[in-house]
Design a protein around this motif. Sequence first.
Motif, short mmCIF file in Angstrom:
data_model
loop_
_atom_site.label_atom_id
_atom_site.label_comp_id
_atom_site.label_asym_id
_atom_site.label_seq_id
_atom_site.Cartn_x
_atom_site.Cartn_y
_atom_site.Cartn_z
N TYR A 171 0.83 -1.20 0.00
CA TYR A 171 0.00 0.00 0.00
C TYR A 171 0.87 1.26 0.00
O TYR A 171 2.05 1.22 0.39
N ARG B 164 -3.88 0.93 -3.01
CA ARG B 164 -3.26 -0.37 -3.26
C ARG B 164 -2.30 -0.24 -4.44
O ARG B 164 -2.66 0.34 -5.48
N VAL C 251 -8.26 2.71 -1.82
CA VAL C 251 -9.06 1.55 -1.43
C VAL C 251 -10.44 2.05 -1.00
O VAL C 251 -10.64 3.24 -0.76
#
Length: 269
Positions: free
Chosen positions: A98, A164, A195
Amino acid sequence: MTTRTGITPRILTAAAAALLATTASAPSAWARPEPKAPEGFVTLRSVDPTIIEEMRYATAHDFMGVPVDGYRQPVCVVTRPAAEALHRAQTALLRKGYSLKVYDCYRPQRAVDHFVGWAKDLDDQAMKEEFYPRVDKSRLFEDGYIAEKSGHSRGSTVDLTLVRLPAAPTRAYRPGEPLSPCYGPRDARFPDNSVDMGTGYDCFDTLAHTDDPRVQGAQRANRQLLKGTLTGLGFVNLAEEWWHYTFTPELFPDTYFDFPVDRRSVGGR
């Protein structure tokens, strides 16, 4: 003809014209310089260039529908301790696949004043369908969505989310395009490469409360990943906004700054 001082009328006329020209240009020359950030402020990019920056208030894609006063450049300016803590958070998140993405960082007082003026204009509801469809604009102060002071102006508060990796591109907002509620299903909201947090950024709705029990599954897990990562590094979440975090202890806990959001404000730091 000459005057008693020996100066001809033509010379006097030329001198007067020069004086007028100087006076006309004086306001720009004598204008008060913009305030600068004190030592302790930096651009986030100078500390961690891998953190994604999508500075919404430098664009028209915000709850007012126009760029906000004081945002001269789409750059995250923040106190150095907060920037260094974000760098530590980013290092941990990159290992999990991430990246952080910041929407807003330091916010000048003139921007907050812009929000207040907009909130008092009940006829301007151009962005209601996206950002506050279930809230009457007359209640924005009473419900706490708009205030005359913001912790962002002290420099250690950021609005942010998770992306992501690899990060997909996010298309630009087109002023005047049809709007969708910020609390709607992910596919129905304005596209964002973050996300799914259950709502879009700056959603004036109780569903944006970080621990709202209606938010479950992957959406709740995403919020908790962000919260768990940041709170472990000294950040405190505002319970009403899943995106809002303040690094503590604040470097400037009692000062509300008004220098513009601009790289020049921090002198290259």
